[in-house]
Every structure is written in C-alpha cells, then in structure tokens.
Design an enzyme around this catalytic site. Structure first.
Site, mmCIF file in Angstrom:
data_model
loop_
_atom_site.group_PDB
_atom_site.id
_atom_site.type_symbol
_atom_site.label_atom_id
_atom_site.label_comp_id
_atom_site.label_asym_id
_atom_site.label_seq_id
_atom_site.Cartn_x
_atom_site.Cartn_y
_atom_site.Cartn_z
ATOM 1 N N SER A 160 -0.276 -11.761 4.742
ATOM 2 C CA SER A 160 -0.622 -10.395 5.101
ATOM 3 C C SER A 160 -0.771 -10.263 6.618
ATOM 4 C CB SER A 160 -1.889 -9.981 4.352
ATOM 5 O OG SER A 160 -2.111 -8.596 4.427
ATOM 6 N N ASP A 255 3.988 -3.535 -3.521
ATOM 7 C CA ASP A 255 3.218 -3.736 -2.296
ATOM 8 C C ASP A 255 3.758 -2.796 -1.224
ATOM 9 O OD1 ASP A 255 1.847 -4.648 -0.062
ATOM 10 O OD2 ASP A 255 2.535 -6.715 -0.218
ATOM 11 N N HIS A 285 -0.158 -6.779 -3.801
ATOM 12 C CA HIS A 285 -0.429 -7.466 -2.532
ATOM 13 C C HIS A 285 -1.417 -8.619 -2.685
ATOM 14 C CE1 HIS A 285 -0.513 -7.682 1.864
ATOM 15 N NE2 HIS A 285 -1.834 -7.762 1.793
#
Length: 323
Positions: A160, A255, A285
C-alpha cells in the site's frame, strides 16, 4: 470473479474509515487495536525464525527503528527491506501483522528482513518518510556484515503506502547513484497520488478502503496538492522509469488502487525493466494477510515468498497472472 464470500460478510462489520482526523495519537491507538484484533482472528501465526531484534538509527532530525528478522541457516543471507503501509499517517513495523509477514518472508525466502519504522505524516510530511527509508537502505548496506547479510543482494518491498515508498526509493537510489537494489516486490501499491486512475472511481466505496479515505491520507502526507505529480510521490507518473530493478506487482481485484499496479507494470516493461503483474481475484485492499480465514490469502503469501526466493536465485520474477 465475485468478491470472496468471507469478505462480503466481513465488510458489513467493519467500521467506516474517517474522512478527517482531529487527534492523531488517538487515531493511531485505535488503528493499532483494530488491526491487532483482526490479526488475532484472521491471520496465521508467524513461523519460527532464528532471531528478531530492533536497531535505532539516526536520520535527519531524529531517529527511527529498524526491525530485523534473521532466518535459520548459515549466512550471509540476501536482505529484503520492507516498508509497511498505513496511508503514510499510520501503521508501524511494530504491528503484529508486520511481524508475521516479515517472519514469513525471512523463513520462506531465506533472507534477512529489515522492516522500516519510518516517521509519519502529518507531523513528518513528504519527503520525510522516503528519506527515512533511504537512510535505512544506506544503513543496511553499510552494516551487512553485522546483519549476517549480503550487501550485494538487497531487495525492496512494501504494501500500500509502503509500496509507494518502496517504488519511490528505487527511483531515488537510481537518481542519486545509491546502493543497487536487485528487485522490488510491490503489493496493493498506491502509485498515482493524483488518484486519477479509473479504479479509484470504480471501487470508490463499498470495499473497505474508500476514495475519500485515500484523499484524506494524501492531504495529510503532502504539504501541497501540487506535490502529487512529483515522481517520488507518484512513481506511476515519473517520466523516466528506465534503469530500475526488476519488479513483481500484486494487486487486489476490488481495490481502488488496482489500476496503479497494473499500469506501473506496463510502464516498467515499456521502459525496458523486467516486470510481472498478478491480479488476485476476489480480494480487497486489506485481505492479503487473512491467511487463517482465506485460502486465497494463503496463495498470495505463497506467491510473494516464491517471488522473493526466485529473485534471490536468479534476479528475475516469475510470470504474473493477468486473468
């Protein structure tokens, strides 16, 4: 592929992410408690490794901690520098989920893993976190013997926001003639902080991470909106991606950041950088770490470990899955 049925039920129970934060210490405390609860329920425990220890290193304006995970077996071992997620404002290398992930990769890929506890925005906005990661890379290179590691075989990875910093670090190391990185593993990466990719709108709500939460994180991370097009902020927008280390990129189907990963793999390939991409169907995610609850999360883990193991042996990633 439909959303994993387990995630459909889970999403209905998750509290909404905030659009603004008034008290960052309280936000981070609550975030940690929620993450620990999810890990206890949904993540398999860490495998046994030889040792864990923490090293504090100086950075411009302060110090940061590096969490070092050493595998069994005779060294020197390859090194994997890992950068955790959290929207540049939260997360920590101290979190149980990161401890488990790093131990899995140390044991499974036979490498020393060094997790960077970089400083967070808004107290430390861009480029503080990136500079902390670069300081960690320099320290690892200079102290490889002390770590029982190889200074000539260092890979970088992150998830991320951590994948954003990892990708930016490869650009910074290239531009500043820094230590050579052999490989990059980017998972659910945020690579376009203008939030202009189609998936940012397509999956803006309903899948845990929301577009509004992403916009909030970017506001706190950057001193001004104009910084969003800086290549070290949005590696996907960098005009030149040549000369970067080979990459393997893993994205989740549901996502907002899905397109960031796929497009970055395409742009790296166009620039002559070996790059592969895997789209993991049914995932959101935050679900790659749910190894106790999802067979699909176990497959994600197995792929990441296999990619690193192969990178250590050959310097190349396996073929991705574009189904």
């Amino acid at each position: 592929m439909p959303l994993d049925p387990f995630l459909e039920a889970l999403l209905a129970t998750l509290p909404p992410l905030p659009d603004e934060i008034d008290d960052f210490p309280a936000f981070r405390s609550n975030e940690t408690a929620a993450a620990e609860a999810l890990v206890a329920q949904l993540t398999e425990p860490a495998p046994e490794i030889k040792s864990r220890h923490v090293v504090s290193i100086p950075v411009d304006g302060g110090t940061i901690d590096l969490h070092v995970f050493t595998p069994f077996g005779a060294g020197p071992h390859p090194v994997h520098l890992y950068v955790h997620g959290g929207g540049w404002i939260g997360g920590s290398a101290k979190h149980k989920a990161i401890d488990i992930l790093c131990a899995e990769r140390a044991a499974g890929a036979g490498c020393v893993v060094v997790a960077v506890d970089y400083r967070k925005a808004p107290e430390h906005p861009f480029p503080a976190g990136l500079n902390d990661c670069y300081a960690a890379l320099l320290w690892v290179t200079e102290h490889a013997d002390q770590l029982g590691a190889r200074h000539d075989l260092i890979t970088i990875g992150g998830g991320s926001a951590g994948a954003n910093l990892a990708a930016a670090l490869t650009l910074k190391a290239r531009d500043e003639a820094g230590p050579r990185l052999a490989f990059q593993l980017l998972e659910v990466p945020a690579l376009d902080l203008t939030l202009g990719q189609p998936s940012h709108q397509r999956f803006a709500t309903g899948y845990g991470l929301t577009l509004a939460a992403g916009e909030m994180c970017v506001r706190y991370y950057l001193a001004s909106p104009e910084q969003a097009t800086n290549p070290y902020v949005s590696p996907l927008l960098a005009p030149d991606l040549s000369g970067l280390p080979p990459a393997h990129i893993m994205s989740a189907e549901y996502d907002p950041l899905r397109d960031d990963g796929e497009r970055y793999a395409e742009r790296l390939t166009e620039a002559g950088v070996p790059a592969t991409f895997s789209l993991h169907h049914g995932h959101i995610h935050i679900s790659p770490g749910f190894t106790k609850a999802m067979t699909a999360a176990q497959r994600w883990r197995e792929e990441a470990v296999a990619v690193l193991r192969r990178a250590h042996l050959t310097g190349q990633s396996p073929q991705g899955n574009r189904e």
